[in-house]
Motif scaffolding. Structure first.
Motif, PDB file in Angstrom:
ATOM      1  N   LEU A  78      40.947  39.230  45.225  1.00  0.00           N
ATOM      2  CA  LEU A  78      41.458  37.879  45.441  1.00  0.00           C
ATOM      3  C   LEU A  78      40.778  36.878  44.518  1.00  0.00           C
ATOM      4  O   LEU A  78      41.422  35.953  44.014  1.00  0.00           O
ATOM      5  N   ALA A  79      39.487  37.057  44.299  1.00  0.00           N
ATOM      6  CA  ALA A  79      38.765  36.163  43.391  1.00  0.00           C
ATOM      7  C   ALA A  79      39.317  36.270  41.978  1.00  0.00           C
ATOM      8  O   ALA A  79      39.449  35.253  41.275  1.00  0.00           O
ATOM      9  N   GLU A  80      39.656  37.472  41.555  1.00  0.00           N
ATOM     10  CA  GLU A  80      40.260  37.642  40.229  1.00  0.00           C
ATOM     11  C   GLU A  80      41.623  36.982  40.156  1.00  0.00           C
ATOM     12  O   GLU A  80      41.943  36.300  39.177  1.00  0.00           O
ATOM     13  N   PHE A  81      42.429  37.174  41.184  1.00  0.00           N
ATOM     14  CA  PHE A  81      43.764  36.569  41.196  1.00  0.00           C
ATOM     15  C   PHE A  81      43.692  35.049  41.130  1.00  0.00           C
ATOM     16  O   PHE A  81      44.456  34.407  40.407  1.00  0.00           O
ATOM     17  N   GLY A  82      42.773  34.466  41.910  1.00  0.00           N
ATOM     18  CA  GLY A  82      42.708  33.015  42.025  1.00  0.00           C
ATOM     19  C   GLY A  82      41.752  32.341  41.078  1.00  0.00           C
ATOM     20  O   GLY A  82      41.686  31.104  41.050  1.00  0.00           O
ATOM     21  N   GLY A  83      40.991  33.117  40.302  1.00  0.00           N
ATOM     22  CA  GLY A  83      39.996  32.535  39.415  1.00  0.00           C
ATOM     23  C   GLY A  83      38.896  31.809  40.176  1.00  0.00           C
ATOM     24  O   GLY A  83      38.405  30.760  39.759  1.00  0.00           O
ATOM     25  N   PRO A  86      35.050  31.991  42.469  1.00  0.00           N
ATOM     26  CA  PRO A  86      33.806  32.767  42.578  1.00  0.00           C
ATOM     27  C   PRO A  86      33.801  33.663  43.817  1.00  0.00           C
ATOM     28  O   PRO A  86      34.150  33.213  44.907  1.00  0.00           O
ATOM     29  N   HIS A  87      33.406  34.913  43.617  1.00  0.00           N
ATOM     30  CA  HIS A  87      33.236  35.853  44.716  1.00  0.00           C
ATOM     31  C   HIS A  87      31.739  35.945  44.989  1.00  0.00           C
ATOM     32  O   HIS A  87      30.967  36.347  44.116  1.00  0.00           O
ATOM     33  N   VAL A  88      31.314  35.557  46.206  1.00  0.00           N
ATOM     34  CA  VAL A  88      29.880  35.491  46.511  1.00  0.00           C
ATOM     35  C   VAL A  88      29.575  36.360  47.740  1.00  0.00           C
ATOM     36  O   VAL A  88      29.360  35.855  48.843  1.00  0.00           O
ATOM     37  N   PRO A  89      29.524  37.672  47.571  1.00  0.00           N
ATOM     38  CA  PRO A  89      29.372  38.577  48.713  1.00  0.00           C
ATOM     39  C   PRO A  89      28.011  38.537  49.384  1.00  0.00           C
ATOM     40  O   PRO A  89      27.875  39.016  50.519  1.00  0.00           O
ATOM     41  N   LEU A  90      26.993  37.976  48.740  1.00  0.00           N
ATOM     42  CA  LEU A  90      25.649  37.978  49.323  1.00  0.00           C
ATOM     43  C   LEU A  90      25.339  36.723  50.124  1.00  0.00           C
ATOM     44  O   LEU A  90      24.251  36.586  50.676  1.00  0.00           O
ATOM     45  N   VAL A  91      26.290  35.797  50.187  1.00  0.00           N
ATOM     46  CA  VAL A  91      26.065  34.548  50.916  1.00  0.00           C
ATOM     47  C   VAL A  91      25.942  34.788  52.419  1.00  0.00           C
ATOM     48  O   VAL A  91      25.208  34.087  53.115  1.00  0.00           O
ATOM     49  N   LEU A  92      26.655  35.780  52.924  1.00  0.00           N
ATOM     50  CA  LEU A  92      26.683  36.059  54.358  1.00  0.00           C
ATOM     51  C   LEU A  92      26.245  37.492  54.597  1.00  0.00           C
ATOM     52  O   LEU A  92      26.699  38.413  53.902  1.00  0.00           O
ATOM     53  N   VAL A  93      25.354  37.688  55.573  1.00  0.00           N
ATOM     54  CA  VAL A  93      24.896  39.039  55.915  1.00  0.00           C
ATOM     55  C   VAL A  93      25.092  39.279  57.408  1.00  0.00           C
ATOM     56  O   VAL A  93      25.131  38.348  58.212  1.00  0.00           O
ATOM     57  N   ARG A  94      25.234  40.552  57.744  1.00  0.00           N
ATOM     58  CA  ARG A  94      25.290  40.946  59.159  1.00  0.00           C
ATOM     59  C   ARG A  94      23.880  41.370  59.529  1.00  0.00           C
ATOM     60  O   ARG A  94      23.403  42.418  59.085  1.00  0.00           O
ATOM     61  N   LYS A  95      23.206  40.551  60.319  1.00  0.00           N
ATOM     62  CA  LYS A  95      21.777  40.738  60.548  1.00  0.00           C
ATOM     63  C   LYS A  95      21.455  41.808  61.583  1.00  0.00           C
ATOM     64  O   LYS A  95      20.309  42.249  61.690  1.00  0.00           O
ATOM     65  N   SER A 107      44.163  28.676  46.892  1.00  0.00           N
ATOM     66  CA  SER A 107      44.127  27.542  45.972  1.00  0.00           C
ATOM     67  C   SER A 107      43.066  26.525  46.373  1.00  0.00           C
ATOM     68  O   SER A 107      42.399  25.932  45.516  1.00  0.00           O
ATOM     69  N   ALA A 108      42.861  26.324  47.686  1.00  0.00           N
ATOM     70  CA  ALA A 108      41.920  25.314  48.176  1.00  0.00           C
ATOM     71  C   ALA A 108      40.473  25.792  48.186  1.00  0.00           C
ATOM     72  O   ALA A 108      39.550  24.979  48.349  1.00  0.00           O
ATOM     73  N   ALA A 109      40.247  27.079  48.000  1.00  0.00           N
ATOM     74  CA  ALA A 109      38.897  27.634  48.153  1.00  0.00           C
ATOM     75  C   ALA A 109      37.996  27.304  46.969  1.00  0.00           C
ATOM     76  O   ALA A 109      38.423  27.325  45.816  1.00  0.00           O
ATOM     77  N   ASP A 110      36.739  27.014  47.289  1.00  0.00           N
ATOM     78  CA  ASP A 110      35.703  26.905  46.260  1.00  0.00           C
ATOM     79  C   ASP A 110      34.983  28.237  46.074  1.00  0.00           C
ATOM     80  O   ASP A 110      34.551  28.569  44.966  1.00  0.00           O
ATOM     81  N   LEU A 111      34.870  28.980  47.161  1.00  0.00           N
ATOM     82  CA  LEU A 111      34.150  30.257  47.160  1.00  0.00           C
ATOM     83  C   LEU A 111      34.913  31.267  48.003  1.00  0.00           C
ATOM     84  O   LEU A 111      35.568  30.900  48.978  1.00  0.00           O
ATOM     85  N   ILE A 112      34.794  32.539  47.642  1.00  0.00           N
ATOM     86  CA  ILE A 112      35.395  33.611  48.437  1.00  0.00           C
ATOM     87  C   ILE A 112      34.278  34.512  48.952  1.00  0.00           C
ATOM     88  O   ILE A 112      33.467  35.034  48.175  1.00  0.00           O
ATOM     89  N   VAL A 113      34.246  34.670  50.289  1.00  0.00           N
ATOM     90  CA  VAL A 113      33.164  35.405  50.952  1.00  0.00           C
ATOM     91  C   VAL A 113      33.761  36.502  51.826  1.00  0.00           C
ATOM     92  O   VAL A 113      34.612  36.210  52.680  1.00  0.00           O
TER      93      VAL A 113
END
Length: 254
Positions: A160-165, A167-176, A130-136
Motif C-alpha cells: 500500500l505504501a508503494e501504491f500511495g507513495g 512512508p511505511h513505518v513498521p517499527l512505530v508500533l509493537v505488540r508488547k 490519500s489522507a495518510a501521512d504514515l502507514i503502520v
C-alpha cells in the motif's frame, strides 16, 4: 497434487527464480487449487464468489448498507459503539472464499498474493490512503513473528505504501505481550485479550506527532485488535488513525 508440496520446498523453489517455480509448481488458485494458466490470482469461479465491499456503507465502519441512505450516514453499530479510530474500510467480505485466500497468504507462504490483495484494499480505501501521512501495520509479537517468519499485515502495508507513495513505518508500533489467537473468542473476550497489548516505543513517538496514520490489518472481525492498536497510536501523539483491512466480517463473528 501440487497443493500438497511442503511450504519449505515452495520457498526454496521461489528463491531460484520464477521460471523454475512455474515449471515445478504450475500456477493454481489459492482457494480451490485448480490450475489458473498463467495467472497467480484466483480462478474465475472463486473470483466470482468474492463479495467486494462498496458504497453505500457506514461512513465510520465501512460496513455495507442494503441501499443508499445518503452521504455521511452511520450504522447502528457505529452510533451505539463509536470506534476510537476515525474511519475503517475493507476490500472484501470475510467468507469461506476470502478466508481460504487469507489462510494461504498468512500460513502457506503465498506471499505473492500480497500485491493483489493490497490492490483491492487500495481501491476500497483510496480516500484513507490519500489522507495518510504514515502507514503502520498491526504488529505481531516477536515470538509469533519468529515462528511465522513474516507479518502478513506488514506485507500488505508495504504494498500500500508503494501504491500511495507514503512512508511505511513498521517499527512505530509493537505488540508488547503475546496474546491468544482471537479465533473462537467472544466479542468481550477479544477486547480483553488485546487490551494494553500494543505500545509505541519512546524513540518512535516523534514520528507520530500530529500525523494521520493508516493502520493496516488483514481481517477485521469485531474490531478489538485495531481498536487496541489505535489507542496506543493516539496516546503516542497521532492526530488521527484510520484503518484499512483486506477483509471484514459482515453480520456476526467468524
Amino acid at each position: 497434487m501440487f497443493r500438497d508440496v511442503p511450504p519449505a520446498v515452495g520457498r526454496r523453489l521461489r528463491a531460484v527464480g520464477p521460471a523454475l517455480l512455474d515449471a515445478a509448481l504450475p500456477m493454481s488458485c489459492p482457494v480451490c487449487h485448480q490450475p489458473t494458466g498463467n495467472s497467480r490470482g484466483l480462478c474465475l469461479s472463486c473470483w466470482r464468489s468474492i463479495r467486494f465491499l462498496e458504497e453505500p456503507w457506514c461512513e465510520r465502519l465501512g460496513t455495507p448498507f442494503p441501499y443508499d441512505l445518503g452521504p455521511g450516514t452511520l450504522s447502528a453499530e457505529a452510533i451505539a459503539n463509536p470506534p476510537v479510530f476515525s474511519r475503517s474500510r475493507a476490500a472484501v467480505a470475510y467468507d469461506d472464499t476470502t478466508a481460504a485466500l487469507v489462510h494461504a497468504f498468512k500460513y502457506a507462504d503465498r506471499t505473492d498474493l500480497g500485491p493483489l490483495m493490497a490492490t483491492w484494499m487500495a481501491r476500497a480505501g483510496r480516500d484513507l490512503l490519500s489522507a495518510a501521512d504514515l502507514i503502520v501495520p498491526v504488529p505481531l509479537h516477536r515470538w509469533r513473528l519468529l515462528s511465522r517468519r513474516y507479518n502478513q499485515s506488514a506485507l500488505l502495508a508495504g504494498s500500500l505504501a508503494e501504491f500511495g507513495g507514503k512512508p511505511h513505518v513498521p517499527l512505530v508500533l509493537v505488540r508488547k505481550r503475546a496474546t491468544r489467537q482471537q479465533v473462537g473468542l467472544s466479542r468481550e473476550g477479544r477486547a480483553e485479550n488485546v487490551r494494553g497489548a500494543f505500545l509505541v516505543p519512546p524513540g518512535q513517538k516523534a514520528t507520530l506527532q500530529g500525523r494521520s496514520v493508516l493502520l493496516v490489518d488483514d481481517v477485521i472481525t469485531t474490531g478489538a485488535t485495531v481498536e487496541a492498536a489505535t489507542r496506543a497510536l493516539l496516546r503516542a501523539g497521532a492526530a488521527e488513525v484510520n484503518v484499512l483491512a483486506f477483509a471484514r466480517v459482515v453480520g456476526g463473528l467468524a
